[in-house]
Design an enzyme around this catalytic site. Structure first.
Site, PDB file in Angstrom:
ATOM      1  N   HIS A  48      65.388  45.605 -32.904  1.00 39.95           N
ATOM      2  CA  HIS A  48      65.525  44.525 -33.900  1.00 39.95           C
ATOM      3  C   HIS A  48      64.425  43.473 -33.733  1.00 39.95           C
ATOM      4  CE1 HIS A  48      69.617  46.180 -34.430  1.00 39.95           C
ATOM      5  NE2 HIS A  48      69.639  46.198 -33.107  1.00 39.95           N
TER       6      HIS A  48
ATOM      7  N   SER B 213      37.736  34.625 -41.278  1.00 36.57           N
ATOM      8  CA  SER B 213      38.132  33.966 -42.522  1.00 36.57           C
ATOM      9  C   SER B 213      36.944  33.183 -43.064  1.00 36.57           C
ATOM     10  CB  SER B 213      39.302  33.023 -42.239  1.00 36.57           C
ATOM     11  OG  SER B 213      39.340  31.980 -43.188  1.00 36.57           O
TER      12      SER B 213
ATOM     13  N   LYS C  98      39.756  31.849 -37.146  1.00 37.06           N
ATOM     14  CA  LYS C  98      40.429  33.106 -37.424  1.00 37.06           C
ATOM     15  C   LYS C  98      39.704  34.346 -36.900  1.00 37.06           C
ATOM     16  CE  LYS C  98      44.045  32.588 -40.088  1.00 37.06           C
ATOM     17  NZ  LYS C  98      45.317  33.155 -39.673  1.00 37.06           N
TER      18      LYS C  98
ATOM     19  N   GLU D 141      45.922  45.920 -40.787  1.00 36.36           N
ATOM     20  CA  GLU D 141      46.593  45.572 -42.051  1.00 36.36           C
ATOM     21  C   GLU D 141      46.219  46.540 -43.162  1.00 36.36           C
ATOM     22  OE1 GLU D 141      47.043  40.785 -41.177  1.00 36.36           O
ATOM     23  OE2 GLU D 141      45.526  41.458 -42.586  1.00 36.36           O
TER      24      GLU D 141
END
Ligand code: ARG
Length: 464
Positions: free
Chosen positions: A157, A278, A284, A291
């Protein structure tokens, strides 16, 4: 009127709109190698059966080979008006060698031709997917080898559950990929049947030797039923399905890498070369590769559904709908291969952050099961041990404390079975090493599992 191979029955030209709409060569030109290979095998068989003279057969075979070279060099221009790769190559052959070229299509239809080509393509390309998969499996083993002693919080979980060796976690992916590899092998085994000689659907009156073309093309046998041989696309669906399962596994790994790399977790550092930045936020370093792998799964699932849907209502045998089978196959294979390759680089470059892992293991009462097991080992029924441990957790949580803040006296207020040795049970490494059941995470087990995984992979490499 324009010269189409089928123009005999027609008195009007095809509308340009229809020409553009029905043309598939923009996609299926990719089958040119397989098309030539299939045609060469067919021509050899026609020669053996006396349906071509040796002069005709060699003109056809040499002509096809020359066209293949021109396609590779870029000298050949496909004409969309000629519909597909098959008619483009055949028309060019006739242009180059004259009437002999017109004999190549004896005892053949584009229906068995395209089914043959696509099987050859899928067979060769699933072998490439398997190769990329083995490379990633090798990377997983290598990364696991470095990390037998790296202990991470195992999760259920997405909550701290029990400590596990990072190597054990990585080897879970090895198992998934081993099954993917098996699925690839089995898919190739099932598709490896030759449609050639089934002609349009009913077979042919010409004396063909289907076993010969099957053998020449490396198929295990000719398809038993001509109608099935030209209308089956299960093999394409299976190929896309296997790519879909591979993508699902990669996406789970990608998702974990994204989570592990997020600031709240900070379990792993990713290699600069596999991250992007970024345009506005200078701090970043984003896990875009992972992704994108996660994002590309959708496309492959889409292809699977589209192919299943194309086939679901088709009466036997060939229908033009089936021309829509190529893009899903090509793109699924391309996506799976690209993702396997890039994930190998990403996994190979990731480094666990032992400091963050260490502090994370102090959170979430990850030793709770060990405490319950401790009491159970001392004779307390496990359900009671579970309850008492739960009460300890609740007591600590109220005071915002952890197991590390407990002393023996406090513990003995919960149960007199607690003794000095309970503090060993709080150690993540002890917790890991106690899980010696077969397939469990103890480091002794994991070392043995690594040896086994290495031997399995070695065997897969040898079988190729
Ligand atoms: N381009 C077609 C396809 O990929 C080849 C088969 C055409 N057959 C036909 N009967 N129109 O499906």
């Amino acid at each position: 009127m324009s010269e189409k191979p089928w123009s005999g029955r027609f008195s009007h030209d095809t509308h340009p709109e229809v020409e553009a709409f029905t043309s598939s060569v923009g996609v299926d030109a990719r089958l040119f190698r397989e098309d030539i290979e299939g045609s060469v095998a067919h021509a050899r068989m026609l020669l053996c059966m006396g349906l071509l003279t040796s002069g005709e057969a060699s003109a056809i075979i040499e002509g096809l080979q020359a066209i293949g070279e021109d396609i590779v060099s870029g000298a050949f221009r496909f004409d969309p008006k000629l519909e597909d790769v098959h008619m483009n190559i055949e028309a060019e052959l006739t242009k180059r060698i004259g009437d002999a070229g017109k004999k190549l299509h004896t005892a053949r239809s584009r229906n068995d031709q395209v089914a043959t080509d696509l099987r050859l393509f899928v067979r060769a390309n699933l072998a490439q997917v398997a190769k990329d998969l083995r490379a990633l499996m090798g990377v997983l083993i290598a990364k696991a080898q470095e990390n037998v002693d790296t202990i991470i919080p195992g999760m259920t979980h997405l909550q701290h559950a029990q400590p596990v060796s990072f190597a054990h976690h990585l080897l879970a992916y090895f198992e998934m990929m081993l099954r993917d590899h098996e699925r690839l092998t089995q898919a190739v085994h099932r598709l490896n049947v030759s449609p050639l000689g089934s002609a349009a659907l009913a077979g042919t009156p010409h004396p063909v030797d289907r076993a010969m073309t099957a053998r020449e093309l490396g198929f295990t046998a000719p398809g038993r039923n001509s109608i099935d041989a030209v209308s089956d696309r299960d093999f394409a669906i299976e190929a896309v399905f296997v790519c879909g399962v591979i993508m699902m596994h990669l996406s789970r790994l990608a998702e974990e890498i994204i989570i592990w790399n997020s600031q709240p977790f900070s379990f792993v550092d990713l290699p600069d070369a596999y991250c992007t930045g970024s345009s506005i936020m200078p701090q970043k370093k984003n896990p875009d590769v992972a992704e994108l792998v996660r994002g590309k799964v959708g496309g492959v699932y889409g292809h699977l559904v589209s192919l299943l849907t194309v086939m679901k209502g088709l009466p036997l045998a060939y229908n033009r709908d089936m021309q829509e089978d190529k893009r899903p196959v090509f793109e699924s294979i391309d996506t799976a291969r690209a993702c396997l390759q890039v994930m190998a680089g990403l996994v190979s470059g990731l480094t666990p952050n032992r400091e963050s892992l260490g502090s994370s293991l102090e959170e979430g009462f990850i030793a709770a099961t060990d405490i319950a097991d401790y009491l159970a080992a001392k004779g307390m029924p496990f359900r009671q041990a579970h309850r008492i441990t739960g009460e300890i957790v609740s007591h600590l949580a109220q005071g915002r404390r952890t197991f590390a803040d407990l002393n023996l006296e406090e513990l003995r207020a919960f149960s007199l079975l607690f003794e000095e040795d309970i503090f060993e049970a709080f150690e993540p490494a002890t917790s890991v090493d106690r899980r010696t059941s077969y397939g469990g995470t103890s480091r002794t087990n994991v070392r043995a599992a690594l040896g086994e995984a290495g031997a399995i992979l070695e065997k897969l490499f040898h079988e190729k």
